[in-house]
Design a protein around this motif. Structure first.
Motif, PDB file in Angstrom:
ATOM      1  N   ASN A 157      13.456  12.491 -28.144  1.00 50.03           N
ATOM      2  CA  ASN A 157      14.308  13.673 -27.997  1.00 50.03           C
ATOM      3  C   ASN A 157      14.972  14.066 -29.318  1.00 50.03           C
ATOM      4  O   ASN A 157      15.719  15.029 -29.377  1.00 50.03           O
ATOM      5  CB  ASN A 157      15.374  13.460 -26.909  1.00 50.03           C
ATOM      6  N   ASN A 158      14.690  13.296 -30.380  1.00 45.01           N
ATOM      7  CA  ASN A 158      15.198  13.541 -31.742  1.00 45.01           C
ATOM      8  C   ASN A 158      16.722  13.588 -31.810  1.00 45.01           C
ATOM      9  O   ASN A 158      17.291  14.172 -32.731  1.00 45.01           O
ATOM     10  CB  ASN A 158      14.587  14.800 -32.355  1.00 45.01           C
ATOM     11  N   THR A 159      17.376  12.965 -30.852  1.00 40.12           N
ATOM     12  CA  THR A 159      18.814  12.733 -30.955  1.00 40.12           C
ATOM     13  C   THR A 159      19.016  11.222 -30.897  1.00 40.12           C
ATOM     14  O   THR A 159      19.050  10.570 -31.928  1.00 40.12           O
ATOM     15  CB  THR A 159      19.578  13.470 -29.841  1.00 40.12           C
ATOM     16  N   SER A 160      19.122  10.695 -29.703  1.00 43.34           N
ATOM     17  CA  SER A 160      19.273   9.244 -29.567  1.00 43.34           C
ATOM     18  C   SER A 160      17.934   8.524 -29.686  1.00 43.34           C
ATOM     19  O   SER A 160      17.892   7.330 -29.999  1.00 43.34           O
ATOM     20  CB  SER A 160      19.931   8.909 -28.228  1.00 43.34           C
ATOM     21  N   ILE A 161      16.840   9.251 -29.427  1.00 40.97           N
ATOM     22  CA  ILE A 161      15.506   8.647 -29.489  1.00 40.97           C
ATOM     23  C   ILE A 161      14.648   9.469 -30.461  1.00 40.97           C
ATOM     24  O   ILE A 161      14.112  10.517 -30.087  1.00 40.97           O
ATOM     25  CB  ILE A 161      14.842   8.598 -28.102  1.00 40.97           C
ATOM     26  N   PRO A 162      14.502   9.029 -31.711  1.00 40.86           N
ATOM     27  CA  PRO A 162      13.749   9.806 -32.695  1.00 40.86           C
ATOM     28  C   PRO A 162      12.244   9.712 -32.478  1.00 40.86           C
ATOM     29  O   PRO A 162      11.745   8.782 -31.836  1.00 40.86           O
ATOM     30  CB  PRO A 162      14.138   9.155 -34.038  1.00 40.86           C
ATOM     31  N   SER A 207      11.751   3.037 -29.840  1.00 42.31           N
ATOM     32  CA  SER A 207      12.354   3.443 -28.567  1.00 42.31           C
ATOM     33  C   SER A 207      11.569   4.587 -27.928  1.00 42.31           C
ATOM     34  O   SER A 207      11.445   4.644 -26.698  1.00 42.31           O
ATOM     35  CB  SER A 207      13.814   3.850 -28.774  1.00 42.31           C
ATOM     36  N   ALA A 208      11.035   5.500 -28.737  1.00 42.43           N
ATOM     37  CA  ALA A 208      10.218   6.596 -28.202  1.00 42.43           C
ATOM     38  C   ALA A 208       8.926   6.063 -27.604  1.00 42.43           C
ATOM     39  O   ALA A 208       8.462   6.554 -26.560  1.00 42.43           O
ATOM     40  CB  ALA A 208       9.914   7.610 -29.302  1.00 42.43           C
ATOM     41  N   PHE A 209       8.344   5.057 -28.231  1.00 44.64           N
ATOM     42  CA  PHE A 209       7.110   4.477 -27.706  1.00 44.64           C
ATOM     43  C   PHE A 209       7.374   3.684 -26.428  1.00 44.64           C
ATOM     44  O   PHE A 209       6.601   3.750 -25.476  1.00 44.64           O
ATOM     45  CB  PHE A 209       6.452   3.600 -28.767  1.00 44.64           C
ATOM     46  N   LYS A 210       8.479   2.943 -26.405  1.00 48.20           N
ATOM     47  CA  LYS A 210       8.815   2.189 -25.194  1.00 48.20           C
ATOM     48  C   LYS A 210       9.090   3.135 -24.028  1.00 48.20           C
ATOM     49  O   LYS A 210       8.674   2.880 -22.885  1.00 48.20           O
ATOM     50  CB  LYS A 210      10.026   1.291 -25.448  1.00 48.20           C
TER      51      LYS A 210
END
Length: 274
Positions: free
Chosen positions: A49-54, A59-62
């Motif tokens: 989401n390019n805020t908490s999850i870049p 974290s984006a992959f998980k």
């Protein structure tokens, strides 16, 4: 005289059409080579989401894995030949540092965080360990300054030991040529779009790339084309005549997803969850 000119024009048109068809044709492929990658939607640079999850972060992959999506990601080579998962050539947009990733050793690259998060630029091998075959991967290889002959074998060294499903893709045809020559069993895709749509200008290389006119020597297993540009004649030729597998990138919303889902074999999406 007029008839002679007309015949010459027709002959010239036929020759040019033949050249166009020959150079842009991917050839015929066994579709079962690709079938294990279909049936999935692929989160572009992870489910971020390019805020908490870049983007392109662990974290984006998980999050993509947890939500049952395949993953599209990008691989760059650092100055000390480490493979990292990152999209841009420089750290400007994601890290606020105007440095080129290919000119930096990984020890320096690893110091910077992505946007305002605590996430760092991951190593490719760490991403493979995280995914561990749970979802399929579309791996885009990012060539910088003609480094494909170093990038490709290093990527293969890690993929050779990986047990999950994946394919590779690239805008750079020499990446596809390397895998065709050295590891032909690897599913390889040609990335492209209409490079002139937003910036009309004269550029022979971009014309060849837009019209897939390197396919005659790379023979890609699939074509990944920008979804807004899929009316391109070369894309249509490969899809409808040569029955090439196709992927559409990058679908930005549900209406576009619903419209294009039945037109291609794979959807790469971002900014929403289909």
């Amino acid at each position: 005289m007029f008839k002679k000119i007309a015949r010459t024009a027709v002959y010239f048109s036929c020759v040019m059409t033949g050249i166009y068809v020959f150079t842009s044709a991917s050839g015929f492929h066994k579709r079962d080579k690709w079938q294990h990658l279909t049936g999935w939607d692929y989160a572009h640079r992870g489910l971020y989401n390019n805020t908490s999850i870049p983007e392109n972060s662990m974290s984006a992959f998980k999050r993509a894995i947890d939500n049952g999506y395949g993953i599209e990601l990008d691989v760059h080579l650092t100055a000390d030949n480490q493979l990292v998962v990152f999209h841009d050539d420089t750290l400007t947009r994601m890290c606020g540092i105007n440095k080129k990733i290919s000119k930096m050793p990984y020890s320096e690259v690893s110091l910077y965080t992505l946007l305002n998060s605590d996430e760092h630029i991951p190593l490719f091998r760490d991403v493979l360990d995280l995914v561990d075959g749970q979802v399929p991967l579309i791996i885009e290889l990012k060539v910088d300054n003609g480094n494909q002959n170093l990038l490709c074998p290093l990527v293969w060294q890690q993929l050779e030991k990986y047990g999950g499903n994946y394919c590779i893709e690239s805008f750079h045809p020499f990446v596809l040529q390397w895998f065709k020559r050295h590891q032909p069993q690897v599913v390889r895709g040609q990335l492209s779009c209409n490079f002139f749509k937003e910036n009309p200008h004269c550029d022979l290389v971009l014309y060849l790339m837009s019209n897939l006119m390197t396919n005659f020597f790379t023979h890609p297993d699939f074509i990944a084309y920008k979804y807004l540009d899929m009316n391109n004649p070369a894309f249509q030729l490969n899809q409808k005549v040569f029955r090439a597998m196709t992927a559409a990138w990058t679908i930005p919303n549900q209406p576009a997803y619903d419209h294009y889902k039945k037109q291609v074999d794979i959807i790469i999406f971002e900014g929403f969850e289909p």
